[in-house]
Design an enzyme around this catalytic site. Structure first.
Site, PDB file in Angstrom:
ATOM      1  N   GLU A  26       0.785  -1.224   0.000  1.00 36.82           N
ATOM      2  CA  GLU A  26       0.000   0.000   0.000  1.00 36.82           C
ATOM      3  C   GLU A  26       0.821   1.280   0.000  1.00 36.82           C
ATOM      4  O   GLU A  26       0.445   2.275   0.641  1.00 36.82           O
ATOM      5  CB  GLU A  26      -0.924   0.002   1.221  1.00 36.82           C
ATOM      6  CG  GLU A  26      -0.212   0.022   2.573  1.00 36.82           C
ATOM      7  CD  GLU A  26       0.132  -1.338   3.140  1.00 36.82           C
ATOM      8  OE1 GLU A  26       0.412  -1.420   4.348  1.00 36.82           O
ATOM      9  OE2 GLU A  26       0.119  -2.315   2.370  1.00 36.82           O
ATOM     10  N   HIS A  44      -8.411  -3.699  -0.874  1.00 38.91           N
ATOM     11  CA  HIS A  44      -7.643  -3.813   0.376  1.00 38.91           C
ATOM     12  C   HIS A  44      -6.542  -2.757   0.424  1.00 38.91           C
ATOM     13  O   HIS A  44      -6.396  -2.032   1.418  1.00 38.91           O
ATOM     14  CB  HIS A  44      -7.047  -5.214   0.477  1.00 38.91           C
ATOM     15  CG  HIS A  44      -6.281  -5.457   1.740  1.00 38.91           C
ATOM     16  ND1 HIS A  44      -6.858  -6.016   2.855  1.00 38.91           N
ATOM     17  CD2 HIS A  44      -4.985  -5.212   2.070  1.00 38.91           C
ATOM     18  CE1 HIS A  44      -5.954  -6.108   3.816  1.00 38.91           C
ATOM     19  NE2 HIS A  44      -4.800  -5.629   3.357  1.00 38.91           N
ATOM     20  N   GLU A  45      -5.767  -2.655  -0.652  1.00 42.60           N
ATOM     21  CA  GLU A  45      -4.663  -1.691  -0.657  1.00 42.60           C
ATOM     22  C   GLU A  45      -5.189  -0.256  -0.631  1.00 42.60           C
ATOM     23  O   GLU A  45      -4.582   0.622   0.003  1.00 42.60           O
ATOM     24  CB  GLU A  45      -3.767  -1.908  -1.877  1.00 42.60           C
ATOM     25  CG  GLU A  45      -3.228  -3.330  -2.035  1.00 42.60           C
ATOM     26  CD  GLU A  45      -2.589  -3.882  -0.771  1.00 42.60           C
ATOM     27  OE1 GLU A  45      -2.004  -3.089   0.004  1.00 42.60           O
ATOM     28  OE2 GLU A  45      -2.674  -5.099  -0.550  1.00 42.60           O
ATOM     29  N   HIS A  91      -6.062   0.789   2.843  1.00 46.09           N
ATOM     30  CA  HIS A  91      -4.881   1.154   3.633  1.00 46.09           C
ATOM     31  C   HIS A  91      -4.590   2.656   3.575  1.00 46.09           C
ATOM     32  O   HIS A  91      -3.864   3.176   4.427  1.00 46.09           O
ATOM     33  CB  HIS A  91      -3.658   0.396   3.125  1.00 46.09           C
ATOM     34  CG  HIS A  91      -3.390  -0.881   3.848  1.00 46.09           C
ATOM     35  ND1 HIS A  91      -3.235  -0.948   5.224  1.00 46.09           N
ATOM     36  CD2 HIS A  91      -3.222  -2.148   3.394  1.00 46.09           C
ATOM     37  CE1 HIS A  91      -2.987  -2.201   5.581  1.00 46.09           C
ATOM     38  NE2 HIS A  91      -2.986  -2.948   4.488  1.00 46.09           N
ATOM     39  N   GLU A 137      -4.074  -3.950   9.737  1.00 41.67           N
ATOM     40  CA  GLU A 137      -4.673  -4.951   8.848  1.00 41.67           C
ATOM     41  C   GLU A 137      -6.108  -5.323   9.175  1.00 41.67           C
ATOM     42  O   GLU A 137      -6.915  -5.568   8.281  1.00 41.67           O
ATOM     43  CB  GLU A 137      -3.790  -6.199   8.810  1.00 41.67           C
ATOM     44  CG  GLU A 137      -2.406  -5.947   8.229  1.00 41.67           C
ATOM     45  CD  GLU A 137      -2.438  -5.469   6.779  1.00 41.67           C
ATOM     46  OE1 GLU A 137      -3.497  -5.535   6.136  1.00 41.67           O
ATOM     47  OE2 GLU A 137      -1.381  -5.021   6.297  1.00 41.67           O
ATOM     48  N   ASP A 164       7.858 -10.074  10.656  1.00 43.09           N
ATOM     49  CA  ASP A 164       7.097 -10.830   9.661  1.00 43.09           C
ATOM     50  C   ASP A 164       6.353 -11.999  10.301  1.00 43.09           C
ATOM     51  O   ASP A 164       5.368 -12.499   9.742  1.00 43.09           O
ATOM     52  CB  ASP A 164       8.024 -11.363   8.567  1.00 43.09           C
ATOM     53  CG  ASP A 164       8.495 -10.264   7.623  1.00 43.09           C
ATOM     54  OD1 ASP A 164       8.035  -9.119   7.770  1.00 43.09           O
ATOM     55  OD2 ASP A 164       9.330 -10.545   6.750  1.00 43.09           O
ATOM     56  N   TYR A 175      -5.032  -9.916  10.342  1.00 45.81           N
ATOM     57  CA  TYR A 175      -5.969  -9.579   9.269  1.00 45.81           C
ATOM     58  C   TYR A 175      -7.406  -9.982   9.621  1.00 45.81           C
ATOM     59  O   TYR A 175      -8.314  -9.147   9.641  1.00 45.81           O
ATOM     60  CB  TYR A 175      -5.561 -10.279   7.975  1.00 45.81           C
ATOM     61  CG  TYR A 175      -4.285  -9.784   7.351  1.00 45.81           C
ATOM     62  CD1 TYR A 175      -4.308  -8.940   6.247  1.00 45.81           C
ATOM     63  CD2 TYR A 175      -3.045 -10.168   7.839  1.00 45.81           C
ATOM     64  CE1 TYR A 175      -3.140  -8.483   5.648  1.00 45.81           C
ATOM     65  CE2 TYR A 175      -1.869  -9.727   7.261  1.00 45.81           C
ATOM     66  CZ  TYR A 175      -1.921  -8.885   6.170  1.00 45.81           C
ATOM     67  OH  TYR A 175      -0.752  -8.441   5.596  1.00 45.81           O
TER      68      TYR A 175
END
Length: 627
Positions: free
Chosen positions: A291, A315-316, A319, A338, A397, A405
């Site tokens: 994003e 979704h992006e 953001h 998220e 990560d 999410y």
């Protein structure tokens, strides 16, 4: 915002939530929240960057960036140094106020974090400058040869999230630290350079480009791409960049960008970044999308030809409010980015395509969430099912799971169902406006929602709501369950086929990608090789151009040893870098000895095409040792 509430939020910034007490009540307790970001060496309460001026030369031959980074800084009383994050950077020179060279210290390497760059600053310091060079192995930089692109020319793109910006820019690499930036780039002639900033739309024959980002952003949203690219305008504020060979296909699927943007604005207020463009990258991009402000990066795997995978763009786009506008303070608060974005994404898709369509998306999230939560708990990682994470001494990560999410989404959906959509929408608009261009942590958000949603509307906060959802392990008993009639029809169609033995009873006309995914998810383990072959003969799944369907089909083929599909699967694995697809396919292959041999043979050919984000995880999964 009322002055009393503002004061309370400021005070809260110095305290933390005591999880033990939180599990006993819904009230946010106070206990020293003022901690540094565990994933950054920076000490922003001593000295902080406020503006970056970046001058760089891109060299495809050496796979390096030679650059000078100038920073405006703000320092606090008695600050004697400023600390930046670096990783495998060659620091050549540092100076203060643009002319006074200073000594600097690079500390020993720390696993996952890289090296701290300590720069002494005087009382008169207003800026610092750093001359440096990146490593050819910089983790954020993906250098592609001409053979690895559609345009048959070299290509460079970055992936800074979560903490990889430090591998191409010395920076205070924390989502809680925001800065504006400008840049001047020199790239090989014949290439277009783009950043997460105001961008050109045509190639400059001189190879020189200038950029400006006037809104403050965190380091993980720093982005750069260089290659043979063309631009297609799709609306007053939207457009698409892609390699010439990909652009027409990209336009077919993404021509509705302007409608997406206007729909999002109608829900939660004005888009604050002026331009929303999408760059379709070469196949090695490790994520579905990224994003970056003004320039969303997208994988070509979303180009199905029928617009069925464009929810990723929603979704992006979402953001642009949740994440870019209001940002998680640390990666322990990742769900604030998220969970909100998935919620917003599904609301956009509902507005555009109807409630039953968004319920299909939510149903897929429901399934994936339940599976991953169970796996985490069964493997002794129950704490990783909390929304509020503890990722200290770990790569952030590790927190990029369906918990942030999808559990985040269902938490917000649960709240919407408790208070009603009208009140929840009004709250979200206020939340985005009052926290615009700021970072927030979980405890601050919980206090804010308690005050400005529940108390403001005189709605009782359910006992244990925060304890169960945010700090509790596993999934709450009151997890909302989506209801999709279209998925019910798919399940009934499967039942008719299996009971009758007649594949012609499978009525798939007008099925969306999501219905096909549900079809694969609902197939019983008892399905045999002959039935798999029958499916391929009728629907030609092995030759599908839809990456989501291909992945599910290949997983089924591996389980049933349907080797006819293996050639197509190898081609897919070699030419696709999206981690979402790679991990489950390689993971399924290595469950048998023959599959493990096949996986390693494919991986030896494919690894060079993957980004660090992908091959770092796959090396561990496959126990792969590089020479």
């Amino acid at each position: 915002m009322k002055k009393t509430a503002l004061l309370f939020l400021i005070i809260l910034g110095f305290f933390s939530c005591n999880e033990k007490n939180e599990m006993e009540s819904n009230r946010i307790t106070t206990e020293n929240l003022k901690k540094e970001d565990p994933h950054s060496f920076a000490k922003p309460h001593e000295a902080i960057i406020t503006h970056l001026k970046w001058e760089a030369t891109i060299d495809f031959e050496t796979k390096t960036i030679q650059a000078i980074a100038h920073y405006d800084i703000r320092k606090y009383p008695n600050a004697k140094e400023i600390i930046l994050d670096t990783k495998e950077l060659e620091i050549e020179k540092v100076w203060e106020n643009e002319n006074d060279a200073v000594d600097f210290k690079i500390k020993d390497k720390v696993e996952n974090l890289g090296q701290a760059l300590h720069i002494p600053i005087s009382k008169e310091a207003k800026s610092i400058s750093i001359q440096y060079k990146t490593s050819p192995e910089a983790e954020a930089l993906q250098w592609l040869s001409a053979q690895q692109t559609k345009g048959e020319s070299p290509f460079l793109f970055t992936q800074s999230q979560a903490i990889l910006c430090r591998s191409w820019i010395p920076i205070q690499d924390s989502p809680g630290i925001r800065f504006t930036y400008e840049a001047k780039l020199t790239v090989p002639q014949g290439n277009l350079a783009l950043m997460s900033a105001e961008n050109p739309q045509e190639i400059d024959s001189t190879g020189n480009y200038s950029f400006k980002m006037n809104n403050p952003i965190p380091a993980y949203l720093m982005a750069l791409a260089v290659g043979n690219l063309e631009y297609h305008k799709t609306g007053a504020e939207t457009g698409i960049y892609a390699e010439p060979a990909t652009l027409e296909k990209a336009v077919t699927d993404l021509e509705d960008l302007q409608s997406f943007l206007e729909t999002a604005e109608n829900l939660y207020g004005k888009y604050r970044w002026e331009q929303f463009d999408v760059l379709v990258l070469p196949p090695s991009f490790p994520f579905g999308g990224m994003e970056n402000p003004r320039l969303t990066f997208a994988t070509p795997t979303i180009l199905s030809g029928d617009k069925s995978l464009v929810s990723l763009i929603a979704h992006e786009l979402a953001h642009s409010w949740s994440g870019n506008l209001v940002t998680n303070a640390t990666w322990n608060d990742f769900w604030l980015n998220e969970g909100f974005t998935v919620y917003f994404e599904y609301r956009i898709m509902e507005e555009l395509y109807g409630k039953d369509y968004s319920e299909m998306l939510a149903s897929i999230s429901y399934k994936e969430l339940k599976e991953e939560a169970k796996e985490l708990v069964d493997n002794g990682n129950a704490k990783d099912t909390h929304l509020k994470l503890d990722l200290a001494d770990r790569n952030p990560d590790a927190g990029m799971t369906s918990i942030a999410y999808d559990k985040g989404y269902f938490f917000l959906r649960n709240i919407e169902e408790l208070v009603g959509r009208e009140k929840f929408d009004a709250f979200l608009k206020q939340y985005f406006n009052e926290h615009a261009f700021k970072s927030i942590n979980t405890e601050q958000f919980l206090l804010y929602i308690e005050q400005y949603l529940f108390a403001k509307n005189e709605i009782e906060l359910p006992k244990g709501l925060f304890a169960n959802w945010v700090y509790g392990s596993g999934l709450p008993d009151n997890l909302p369950k989506p209801n999709s009639d279209r998925f019910k029809n798919v399940s009934q169609s499967i039942e008719k086929w299996l009971n009758s033995g007649n594949i012609d009873t499978l009525k798939t006309q007008n099925w969306s990608t999501h219905e096909y995914l549900h079809f694969f998810h609902q197939l019983p383990d008892s399905i045999g090789y002959d039935q798999v072959q029958e499916l391929d003969n009728k629907f030609n799944f092995s030759e599908s151009g839809n990456s989501e369907i291909l992945t599910e089909w290949f997983l089924l083929a591996i389980k049933k040893e349907y080797r006819y599909a293996y050639g197509a699967m190898e081609n897919f694995l070699v030419n696709t870098g999206r981690k979402k697809f790679l991990m489950p396919l390689y993971g399924e292959l290595i469950k048998t000895e023959s599959g493990k041999r096949l996986a390693l043979n494919i991986y030896k050919k494919a690894r060079q095409n993957y980004h660090y984000v992908s091959y770092n995880s796959l090396d561990k999964l496959l126990n792969y040792q590089t020479d």
